[in-house]
Motif scaffolding. Sequence first.
Motif, PDB file in Angstrom:
ATOM      1  N   GLU A 169      -1.610  -0.029  -2.426  1.00  0.00           N
ATOM      2  CA  GLU A 169      -2.703   0.625  -0.932  1.00  0.00           C
ATOM      3  C   GLU A 169      -3.653   0.427  -0.999  1.00  0.00           C
ATOM      4  O   GLU A 169      -4.133   0.222  -1.594  1.00  0.00           O
ATOM      5  CB  GLU A 169      -1.544   1.674  -1.675  1.00  0.00           C
ATOM      6  CG  GLU A 169      -0.281   1.868  -2.492  1.00  0.00           C
ATOM      7  CD  GLU A 169      -0.028   3.390  -2.411  1.00  0.00           C
ATOM      8  OE1 GLU A 169      -0.126   3.868  -2.210  1.00  0.00           O
ATOM      9  OE2 GLU A 169       1.139   3.798  -3.556  1.00  0.00           O
ATOM     10  N   LYS A 187      -1.010   2.753  -7.951  1.00  0.00           N
ATOM     11  CA  LYS A 187      -1.259   2.385  -6.394  1.00  0.00           C
ATOM     12  C   LYS A 187      -1.428   0.891  -6.492  1.00  0.00           C
ATOM     13  O   LYS A 187      -1.358   0.457  -5.430  1.00  0.00           O
ATOM     14  CB  LYS A 187      -2.047   3.092  -5.707  1.00  0.00           C
ATOM     15  CG  LYS A 187      -2.061   3.950  -5.846  1.00  0.00           C
ATOM     16  CD  LYS A 187      -3.112   4.871  -4.945  1.00  0.00           C
ATOM     17  CE  LYS A 187      -2.621   6.586  -4.422  1.00  0.00           C
ATOM     18  NZ  LYS A 187      -3.899   7.563  -3.621  1.00  0.00           N
ATOM     19  N   ARG A 441       4.139   2.219  -0.469  1.00  0.00           N
ATOM     20  CA  ARG A 441       4.509   3.735  -0.178  1.00  0.00           C
ATOM     21  C   ARG A 441       4.912   4.268   0.545  1.00  0.00           C
ATOM     22  O   ARG A 441       5.346   5.704  -0.298  1.00  0.00           O
ATOM     23  CB  ARG A 441       2.522   3.935   0.320  1.00  0.00           C
ATOM     24  CG  ARG A 441       2.258   5.411   0.189  1.00  0.00           C
ATOM     25  CD  ARG A 441       1.242   4.917   1.335  1.00  0.00           C
ATOM     26  NE  ARG A 441      -0.125   6.820   1.038  1.00  0.00           N
ATOM     27  CZ  ARG A 441      -0.894   6.596   0.389  1.00  0.00           C
ATOM     28  NH1 ARG A 441      -1.303   6.022  -0.095  1.00  0.00           N
ATOM     29  NH2 ARG A 441      -1.350   7.943   0.747  1.00  0.00           N
TER      30      ARG A 441
END
Length: 451
Positions: A169, A187, A441
Amino acid sequence: MTRKKEIKLSAYLVGTGMHASSWRRDDAMPGASIDIDYYRTLAQTAERGKFDMVFLADSLAINEESHPNILNRFEPITLISALAGATSRIGLVATASTSYVEPFNLARQLMSADHISKGRVGWNIVTTRDLSGNTARNFGAAEHYELEHRYLRAAEFVDVVRGLWDSWEDDAFVFDKSSGRFFEPDKLHRLQHQGEFFSVEGPLNIARSPQGQPVLVQAGNSAAGQQFAANVGEVIFAIKYNFEDAREYYQAFKQKIAASGRNPDDVSIVLGISPVIGATEDDALRKRKQFEELLTDETILDFLADYFKDVDFTGFTPETTAQEAGLDTLQARNPDYPKHQPVIARENPTLREIYSLIIGSFSGDHLVGTPEKIANTLEHWFNEGAADGFMLMAPGLPDGLEDFVDGVVPLLQERGLFRREYTGSTLREHFGLPIPPNRFRTASEAQAATR
């Protein structure tokens, strides 16, 4: 459909130019295709002209009949990485095949180049045609993939590459020295892809770039290729030789994009053009004649014999017409031929003209003349819905690019059809494309919204 306000301009860079005799001109550099200083100058000239991007083609096999400028040339991703340091705003597009490399390696190479350029890279996706007959053998295979297989593989390949590009991300790397936390573990995402052609775990060991992902460029000609382009392409590169064919193609392809569930306004169609520019009409005609006079009969006939493998060219000359050679009704096995056949059947060109048509060295009389004539043609095609922009495939380089930048671009700028200065710093910004959302995400946010 909302018309784009400005023409998009790209430059096709290939050694001394698109014309096979370009290397024989007195001022040409025959070794230009592996001269990095020469390519830096070309890219800087295109950037001076505020072009959206430069475009580098590729081939994975050659033979004795190949174009001189592809017999000895750089690998494109390596080259755009070098050009990134010589330029600051122009986009850099490299061709790479989905048939003879692995997704992980290519995803890493392209994203590395995108970071090096600070978000200016595009990927011209090809499945690789085997015109020379030995591409597969260069990679240890007995036969080249069939067309349908190539595009099925390509669809999965592109999905894998884009998934790998989303491994991190955008705010994953925190570099928190006080806590010792280099990144946020939640992430980081593993693709864990298991498909028909590929098994790829991930993650990719490089983050997303300033533009999120490289821009996807496509130039499929077959039905399968066009559908693939409509599904994934963000910039479509095509070659059409008259206004009517170009507008028909443009409208049909925009409809195909819409049918695939995408917004046609988000996809730019750029047409390849090979103008010959002179101070006067006579000067341009003189330049074109010079190119033709440097082209040997043997070069023309040997190339066509290799291209049309089912045709015996014995006894023909470059002035033999398509009808005399039986090419007007021929259904050639060459996968590149369908885009040329309608023009050949309709206009009955000579073999010399067919050669120029196939290699893209000339675009027709409407693009031979003064800068004003060229600008008028481009303005007409753009305003009347035949293109969103143009790919300059200059017959001779560097002069063909310089003539366009110094002569045609100022006219387009005066008419409000082309930018005077760059307004963005990434290739996506040049084409008005958004940064793609990170698929992982987006998925996690969607899951959170349903809780």
